[in-house]
Design a protein around this motif. Structure first.
Motif, PDB file in Angstrom:
ATOM      1  N   SER A 178      65.483  37.237  41.864  1.00  0.00           N
ATOM      2  CA  SER A 178      66.861  36.661  42.126  1.00  0.00           C
ATOM      3  C   SER A 178      67.015  35.957  43.558  1.00  0.00           C
ATOM      4  CB  SER A 178      68.169  37.204  42.011  1.00  0.00           C
ATOM      5  OG  SER A 178      68.258  37.601  40.619  1.00  0.00           O
ATOM      6  N   PHE A 179      67.320  34.659  43.746  1.00  0.00           N
ATOM      7  CA  PHE A 179      67.190  33.994  45.091  1.00  0.00           C
ATOM      8  C   PHE A 179      68.342  32.795  45.305  1.00  0.00           C
ATOM      9  CE2 PHE A 179      65.660  31.109  48.398  1.00  0.00           C
ATOM     10  CZ  PHE A 179      65.488  31.897  49.523  1.00  0.00           C
ATOM     11  N   ALA A 180      69.155  32.441  46.119  1.00  0.00           N
ATOM     12  CA  ALA A 180      69.783  31.633  46.247  1.00  0.00           C
ATOM     13  C   ALA A 180      70.609  31.061  44.880  1.00  0.00           C
ATOM     14  CB  ALA A 180      68.943  30.240  46.309  1.00  0.00           C
ATOM     15  N   ASN A 181      70.599  29.909  44.144  1.00  0.00           N
ATOM     16  CA  ASN A 181      71.309  29.877  43.033  1.00  0.00           C
ATOM     17  C   ASN A 181      70.724  30.527  41.828  1.00  0.00           C
ATOM     18  OD1 ASN A 181      73.147  28.251  44.394  1.00  0.00           O
ATOM     19  ND2 ASN A 181      71.961  26.281  44.173  1.00  0.00           N
ATOM     20  N   TYR A 182      69.439  31.009  41.710  1.00  0.00           N
ATOM     21  CA  TYR A 182      69.026  31.522  40.648  1.00  0.00           C
ATOM     22  C   TYR A 182      69.362  33.017  40.754  1.00  0.00           C
ATOM     23  CZ  TYR A 182      65.715  34.393  37.986  1.00  0.00           C
ATOM     24  OH  TYR A 182      65.078  35.196  37.069  1.00  0.00           O
ATOM     25  N   TYR A 183      70.111  33.677  40.063  1.00  0.00           N
ATOM     26  CA  TYR A 183      70.543  35.014  39.684  1.00  0.00           C
ATOM     27  C   TYR A 183      70.240  35.781  38.386  1.00  0.00           C
ATOM     28  CZ  TYR A 183      73.674  39.221  39.623  1.00  0.00           C
ATOM     29  OH  TYR A 183      73.954  40.434  39.325  1.00  0.00           O
ATOM     30  N   ASP A 184      69.597  36.744  38.531  1.00  0.00           N
ATOM     31  CA  ASP A 184      69.252  37.578  36.971  1.00  0.00           C
ATOM     32  C   ASP A 184      69.251  38.977  37.574  1.00  0.00           C
ATOM     33  OD1 ASP A 184      68.546  39.034  35.124  1.00  0.00           O
ATOM     34  OD2 ASP A 184      67.224  37.323  34.266  1.00  0.00           O
ATOM     35  N   PRO A 185      70.472  39.730  36.927  1.00  0.00           N
ATOM     36  CA  PRO A 185      70.308  41.121  37.791  1.00  0.00           C
ATOM     37  C   PRO A 185      69.177  42.206  37.147  1.00  0.00           C
ATOM     38  CG  PRO A 185      71.912  40.827  35.785  1.00  0.00           C
ATOM     39  CD  PRO A 185      71.483  39.339  36.247  1.00  0.00           C
ATOM     40  N   ASN A 186      68.568  41.459  36.352  1.00  0.00           N
ATOM     41  CA  ASN A 186      67.192  42.358  35.695  1.00  0.00           C
ATOM     42  C   ASN A 186      66.067  41.993  36.882  1.00  0.00           C
ATOM     43  OD1 ASN A 186      68.431  43.496  33.222  1.00  0.00           O
ATOM     44  ND2 ASN A 186      68.147  41.039  32.507  1.00  0.00           N
ATOM     45  N   TYR A 187      66.313  41.003  37.706  1.00  0.00           N
ATOM     46  CA  TYR A 187      65.170  40.880  38.518  1.00  0.00           C
ATOM     47  C   TYR A 187      65.751  40.594  39.906  1.00  0.00           C
ATOM     48  CZ  TYR A 187      62.798  40.037  34.300  1.00  0.00           C
ATOM     49  OH  TYR A 187      62.118  40.195  33.133  1.00  0.00           O
ATOM     50  N   MET A 188      66.040  41.590  40.544  1.00  0.00           N
ATOM     51  CA  MET A 188      66.471  41.892  42.063  1.00  0.00           C
ATOM     52  C   MET A 188      65.668  42.208  42.850  1.00  0.00           C
ATOM     53  SD  MET A 188      69.877  40.527  41.655  1.00  0.00           S
ATOM     54  CE  MET A 188      70.314  40.785  43.221  1.00  0.00           C
ATOM     55  N   GLY A 189      64.379  42.584  42.661  1.00  0.00           N
ATOM     56  CA  GLY A 189      63.278  42.951  43.399  1.00  0.00           C
ATOM     57  C   GLY A 189      62.674  44.105  42.796  1.00  0.00           C
ATOM     58  N   PHE A 190      61.979  44.739  43.402  1.00  0.00           N
ATOM     59  CA  PHE A 190      61.111  45.861  43.009  1.00  0.00           C
ATOM     60  C   PHE A 190      60.574  46.745  44.391  1.00  0.00           C
ATOM     61  CE2 PHE A 190      56.852  47.502  41.024  1.00  0.00           C
ATOM     62  CZ  PHE A 190      57.602  48.543  40.259  1.00  0.00           C
ATOM     63  N   SER A 191      61.353  48.019  44.117  1.00  0.00           N
ATOM     64  CA  SER A 191      61.510  48.906  45.439  1.00  0.00           C
ATOM     65  C   SER A 191      61.902  48.202  46.589  1.00  0.00           C
ATOM     66  CB  SER A 191      59.978  49.399  45.693  1.00  0.00           C
ATOM     67  OG  SER A 191      59.953  50.317  46.642  1.00  0.00           O
ATOM     68  N   ASP A 192      61.122  47.885  47.618  1.00  0.00           N
ATOM     69  CA  ASP A 192      61.520  47.352  48.857  1.00  0.00           C
ATOM     70  C   ASP A 192      61.066  45.917  48.698  1.00  0.00           C
ATOM     71  OD1 ASP A 192      63.013  49.636  50.232  1.00  0.00           O
ATOM     72  OD2 ASP A 192      60.618  50.361  50.409  1.00  0.00           O
ATOM     73  N   LEU A 193      60.482  45.387  47.580  1.00  0.00           N
ATOM     74  CA  LEU A 193      60.189  43.904  47.645  1.00  0.00           C
ATOM     75  C   LEU A 193      61.279  43.260  47.122  1.00  0.00           C
ATOM     76  CD1 LEU A 193      58.007  41.651  47.604  1.00  0.00           C
ATOM     77  CD2 LEU A 193      57.229  42.671  45.362  1.00  0.00           C
ATOM     78  N   ARG A 194      61.809  42.176  47.898  1.00  0.00           N
ATOM     79  CA  ARG A 194      63.041  41.649  47.543  1.00  0.00           C
ATOM     80  C   ARG A 194      62.844  40.186  46.970  1.00  0.00           C
ATOM     81  NH1 ARG A 194      66.320  39.277  45.668  1.00  0.00           N
ATOM     82  NH2 ARG A 194      68.114  39.135  45.902  1.00  0.00           N
ATOM     83  N   VAL A 195      61.869  39.593  47.473  1.00  0.00           N
ATOM     84  CA  VAL A 195      61.580  38.038  47.359  1.00  0.00           C
ATOM     85  C   VAL A 195      60.321  37.711  47.149  1.00  0.00           C
ATOM     86  CG1 VAL A 195      61.824  35.444  48.153  1.00  0.00           C
ATOM     87  CG2 VAL A 195      63.806  37.152  48.318  1.00  0.00           C
ATOM     88  N   ILE A 196      59.800  36.943  46.334  1.00  0.00           N
ATOM     89  CA  ILE A 196      58.529  36.115  46.080  1.00  0.00           C
ATOM     90  C   ILE A 196      58.958  34.728  45.804  1.00  0.00           C
ATOM     91  CG2 ILE A 196      56.056  35.944  45.357  1.00  0.00           C
ATOM     92  CD1 ILE A 196      56.166  39.038  44.642  1.00  0.00           C
ATOM     93  N   ASN A 197      58.884  33.876  46.579  1.00  0.00           N
ATOM     94  CA  ASN A 197      59.204  32.459  46.204  1.00  0.00           C
ATOM     95  C   ASN A 197      57.610  31.800  46.365  1.00  0.00           C
ATOM     96  OD1 ASN A 197      61.728  33.009  46.041  1.00  0.00           O
ATOM     97  ND2 ASN A 197      62.390  32.160  48.075  1.00  0.00           N
ATOM     98  N   ASP A 198      57.330  31.182  45.333  1.00  0.00           N
ATOM     99  CA  ASP A 198      56.271  30.116  45.181  1.00  0.00           C
ATOM    100  C   ASP A 198      56.661  28.637  45.498  1.00  0.00           C
ATOM    101  OD1 ASP A 198      53.881  28.821  44.510  1.00  0.00           O
ATOM    102  OD2 ASP A 198      53.806  29.704  42.562  1.00  0.00           O
ATOM    103  N   ASP A 199      56.583  28.220  46.810  1.00  0.00           N
ATOM    104  CA  ASP A 199      57.101  26.967  47.232  1.00  0.00           C
ATOM    105  C   ASP A 199      55.942  25.842  47.408  1.00  0.00           C
ATOM    106  OD1 ASP A 199      59.556  27.988  47.366  1.00  0.00           O
ATOM    107  OD2 ASP A 199      59.527  28.520  49.383  1.00  0.00           O
ATOM    108  N   TRP A 200      56.334  24.618  46.694  1.00  0.00           N
ATOM    109  CA  TRP A 200      55.728  23.528  47.070  1.00  0.00           C
ATOM    110  C   TRP A 200      56.270  22.573  47.776  1.00  0.00           C
ATOM    111  CZ3 TRP A 200      50.513  22.334  45.659  1.00  0.00           C
ATOM    112  CH2 TRP A 200      49.900  23.373  44.771  1.00  0.00           C
ATOM    113  N   VAL A 201      56.095  22.017  48.892  1.00  0.00           N
ATOM    114  CA  VAL A 201      56.740  21.203  49.867  1.00  0.00           C
ATOM    115  C   VAL A 201      56.036  19.735  50.058  1.00  0.00           C
ATOM    116  CG1 VAL A 201      57.626  21.031  52.264  1.00  0.00           C
ATOM    117  CG2 VAL A 201      57.527  23.189  51.102  1.00  0.00           C
TER     118      VAL A 201
END
Length: 230
Positions: free
Chosen positions: A25-48
């Motif tokens: 879950s990040f910014a406007n994407y929210y899913d209570p089942n995917y809030m992170g894993f242990s201390d890992l909170r975000v993985i964003n795969d960004d194309w700029v």
């Protein structure tokens, strides 16, 4: 136990200049089942898009790891760091008590692709810090981020490690530590882990596996997180 989350199951945001897929879950994407894993909170795969990027913005009390896959990032922050990161380079920024930074695609013609990773810190309000290192020459399974910066790795403020898995038509194994959790993110290529096939963009939750056997028939670039068990 290995539980795969396929690339197309991730959250997705399209902003024109930015095409981003969110493992958690990040910014406007929210899913209570995917809030992170242990201390890992975000993985964003960004194309700029060429010449575009993230304007100056702030962070605090987060360990931010940037892993460049294609292109070059132009970075600037309020710690007086002005740098560029190319494919194979890794940046660690401990936001601590607060830092402002910007990240832009340094190219006016080619897209930029990177993974931005957030890890929860084990201490709050400390002085922010910055480091970057080129790991592009490494092959096999190598620790590139650790709690203490040992063996040439970059240090973060958490009991967590990050291993680069870069294999070329080969098989290698990794012995897990007792009472630890693992998360595997495939960046490029296809990979089999303990007989489970994964492709680019797929992630896997891993627990209670004594050994991880990696195998690829072509080439693969993946990240393996070693995290605290809870």
């Amino acid at each position: 136990m290995i539980r795969v989350r396929l690339a197309n199951q991730r959250g997705h945001a399209q902003h024109g200049w930015l095409d981003s897929h969110h493992s958690f879950s990040f910014a406007n994407y929210y899913d209570p089942n995917y809030m992170g894993f242990s201390d890992l909170r975000v993985i964003n795969d960004d194309w700029v898009a060429p010449g575009s990027g993230f304007d100056t913005h702030g962070h605090r009390d987060m360990e931010i790891i940037t892993y460049v896959l294609e292109g070059t990032i132009a970075h600037r922050d309020t710690m007086n760091n002005v740098s560029q990161l190319k494919a194979g380079e890794v940046q660690v920024m401990s936001a601590g008590s607060g830092v402002m930074h910007s990240e832009y695609n340094a190219s006016q013609s080619e897209r930029l692709n990177f993974l931005q990773i957030w890890v929860l810190p084990n201490v709050a309000g400390v002085e922010p810090s910055y480091a970057q290192q080129d790991f592009s020459a490494l092959s096999g399974i190598n620790r590139i981020v650790s709690p203490d910066g040992s063996e040439g790795s970059l240090a973060i403020r958490q009991d967590a490690s990050l291993y680069q898995v870069r294999l070329e038509q080969e098989a290698q194994s990794f012995t897990t530590a007792k009472d630890r959790l693992y998360y595997l993110q495939v960046a490029h290529g296809e990979l089999s882990v303990n007989g489970v096939t994964m492709s680019a963009g797929d992630g896997a939750y891993i627990a209670e596996e004594d050994r991880l056997s990696f195998e690829t028939a072509t080439s693969v670039d993946a990240l393996l997180f070693e995290l605290r068990g809870h």
